[in-house]
Design a protein around this motif. Structure first.
Motif, PDB file in Angstrom:
ATOM      1  N   THR A 312       0.833  -1.213   0.000  1.00  0.00           N
ATOM      2  CA  THR A 312       0.000   0.000   0.000  1.00  0.00           C
ATOM      3  C   THR A 312       0.871   1.269   0.000  1.00  0.00           C
ATOM      4  N   THR A 313       2.139   1.104   0.387  1.00  0.00           N
ATOM      5  CA  THR A 313       2.997   2.292   0.427  1.00  0.00           C
ATOM      6  C   THR A 313       3.587   2.620  -0.946  1.00  0.00           C
ATOM      7  N   LYS A 315       3.146   3.980  -4.257  1.00  0.00           N
ATOM      8  CA  LYS A 315       2.166   4.779  -5.007  1.00  0.00           C
ATOM      9  C   LYS A 315       2.902   5.742  -5.937  1.00  0.00           C
ATOM     10  N   ASP A 316       2.310   5.979  -7.105  1.00  0.00           N
ATOM     11  CA  ASP A 316       2.865   6.995  -8.003  1.00  0.00           C
ATOM     12  C   ASP A 316       2.606   8.376  -7.413  1.00  0.00           C
ATOM     13  N   GLY A 317       3.534   9.270  -7.593  1.00  0.00           N
ATOM     14  CA  GLY A 317       3.365  10.638  -7.098  1.00  0.00           C
ATOM     15  C   GLY A 317       4.359  11.526  -7.818  1.00  0.00           C
ATOM     16  N   ASP A 320       7.624   9.909  -7.088  1.00  0.00           N
ATOM     17  CA  ASP A 320       7.698   8.442  -7.097  1.00  0.00           C
ATOM     18  C   ASP A 320       7.014   7.840  -8.315  1.00  0.00           C
ATOM     19  N   ARG A 321       7.551   6.729  -8.741  1.00  0.00           N
ATOM     20  CA  ARG A 321       6.940   5.968  -9.823  1.00  0.00           C
ATOM     21  C   ARG A 321       7.124   4.493  -9.492  1.00  0.00           C
ATOM     22  N   HIS A 387      10.933   0.637  -8.389  1.00  0.00           N
ATOM     23  CA  HIS A 387      10.442   1.844  -7.746  1.00  0.00           C
ATOM     24  C   HIS A 387      11.474   2.956  -7.950  1.00  0.00           C
TER      25      HIS A 387
END
Ligand SMILES: Nc1ncnc2c1ncn2[C@@H]1O[C@H](COP(=O)(O)OP(=O)(O)OP(=O)(O)O)[C@@H](O)[C@H]1O
Ligand SMILES: [Mg+2]
Length: 410
Positions: A312-313, A315-317, A320-321, A387
């Protein structure tokens, strides 16, 4: 245009009278075949395409019901009209169950018989039209599907050829650089000193390793093109990191950058082809060196994880990819390998594009933009996660997570 085919009517009755009167009624409009018993009827159905069969239920030998059953067996699309005299409802029900389309009382009146045959013929025509439309649709679908697969194959082939060239470029750069160095060392001299010989021997070792790498790369891609893959490949991560270290220290892109490599204590094997993992880490490391012309630090480190990841940690942002969380085999032990650089980072507007094929910010002949696309494909194939965490001004960390197993089975 070809005139429409005349329908064919099969008359099955063991009495001569009704058989012949039926022939007279339908001969002008249809091709008429006649049988005086079930056996002859079935033979005719095997030899001709029958549209409508008129069957007398009560016949000596094989009954009309039995003939109906056998005719439907020969060709389920034959429409059958039953001629009945004083049949029980049971017999009629049986005829309906065997998909007779109509029944006419015997002795029949000509108008009802004509209407029944004409209806049956129409239904037959409609059914065969639907059937041939469905067949056409199937053919069309199959053609579309073939075309789609062919398109995909052509596209994949194109990408694979580009990838081969991209991947071969790394080892070939090292080989040509070393040949150049050896040429320089030997120069015009006619004999070699001991240390020259040692220098050349060392370089030849690396060249041999790189040439083997080239062969492995081409084998891997050719295997892929032929749709074959080696089953359950395994590679020991620490050994691979050590080999990678040798390779990177002689790589031209290292320039003035600081390079560190940090293996982990308990070695594990990952279920991935060794050349593939080398290719992944080499691509990430070369990118890290190339992130800036200003000297910076690039560090590769490995770790063994004894617990599953909290997915769950991931995540794209903007910083982050994540690639392939959905197909990750999240069962420990896992191996985590990081390639961290203290370069300029990746701007948030560039980050979503970095895995696209042919996307590069390196311009001109400096980058094909295939590196990360190949990396993500290899990680997906190995059921791992890739990641990226990046922060402009601070640097970028690419982390690979892979399902692993103990090196020696316990
Ligand atoms: N460590 C990094 N730091 C900053 N930007 C990066 C880093 N890694 C990748 N990028 C960005 O992602 C882009 C795509 O990388 P990719 O490896 O796919 O292609 P490339 O390096 O440009 O070309 P090639 O791999 O063919 O030499 C790069 O052009 C760069 O903009
Ligand atoms: Mg690259």
């Amino acid at each position: 245009m070809r005139p429409p085919r005349r329908g064919t009517v099969l008359i099955v009755d063991d009495e001569d009278g009704p058989r012949h009167s039926l022939k007279i009624i339908f001969a002008d409009e249809y091709d008429v075949l006649m049988a005086s018993d079930g056996k002859a009827a079935v033979e005719l159905a095997q030899q001709h395409k029958i549209d409508v069969a008129i069957l007398d239920i009560r016949m000596t030998g094989m009954s009309g019901i039995e003939v109906l059953e056998r005719l439907k067996y020969v060709d389920p699309s034959i429409e059958a009209i039953m001629m009945t005299a004083f049949e029980t409802t049971d017999t009629l029900r049986q005829a309906l169950r065997l998909r007779a389309c109509d029944y006419i009382n015997k002795p029949f009146d000509v108008a009802s018989m004509r209407a029944a045959v004409s209806n049956a013929m129409q239904r037959r025509a409609l059914e065969s039209e639907i059937h041939s439309d469905a067949e056409k649709l199937d053919t069309l679908m199959a053609e579309l599907q073939n075309q789609r697969i062919e398109d995909q194959m052509t596209q994949t082939r194109g990408e694979i050829y580009a990838s081969i060239i991209h991947d071969l470029n790394g080892p070939l750069t090292v080989i040509s650089g070393f040949v150049h160095l050896m040429n320089q060392r030997i120069g015009p001299s006619t004999h070699l000193e001991v240390e020259d010989l040692q220098f050349i021997k060392d370089r030849l070792k690396t060249i041999t390793r790189q040439a083997t790498n080239c062969i492995e790369i081409s084998k891997r891609y050719l295997g892929f093109l032929r749709g074959r893959s080696d089953d359950a490949p395994r590679v020991a991560v620490n050994q691979l990191l050590a080999d990678l270290g040798h390779l990177i220290r002689v790589h031209p892109s290292i320039r003035e950058n600081e390079f560190l490599i940090e293996p982990f204590s308990d070695d594990l094997a990952v279920r991935m082809n060794g050349t593939d993992l080398t290719q992944v880490l080499l691509n990430l490391t070369v990118n890290a060196f190339q992130a800036s012309t200003v000297p910076h630090t690039v560090k590769i480190s490995g770790a063994a994880l004894g617990h599953p990841l909290d997915l769950t940690t991931f995540k794209d942002g903007p910083e982050d990819r994540v690639i392939n969380v959905e197909n990750f085999e999240n069962s420990p032990p896992l191996v985590q390998v990081q390639v961290r650089d203290t370069g300029p980072g990746i701007p948030p507007e560039v980050l979503p594009k970095i895995f696209q094929p042919y996307f590069t910010t390196k311009g001109g002949r400096n980058g094909t933009g295939l590196g990360l696309n190949i990396v993500q494909r290899l990680i997906r194939e190995a059921k791992g996660i890739l990641h990226v965490h990046t922060r402009p001004g601070e640097g970028t960390t690419f982390t690979v997570y892979l399902p692993a197993s103990p090196l020696k089975p316990v």
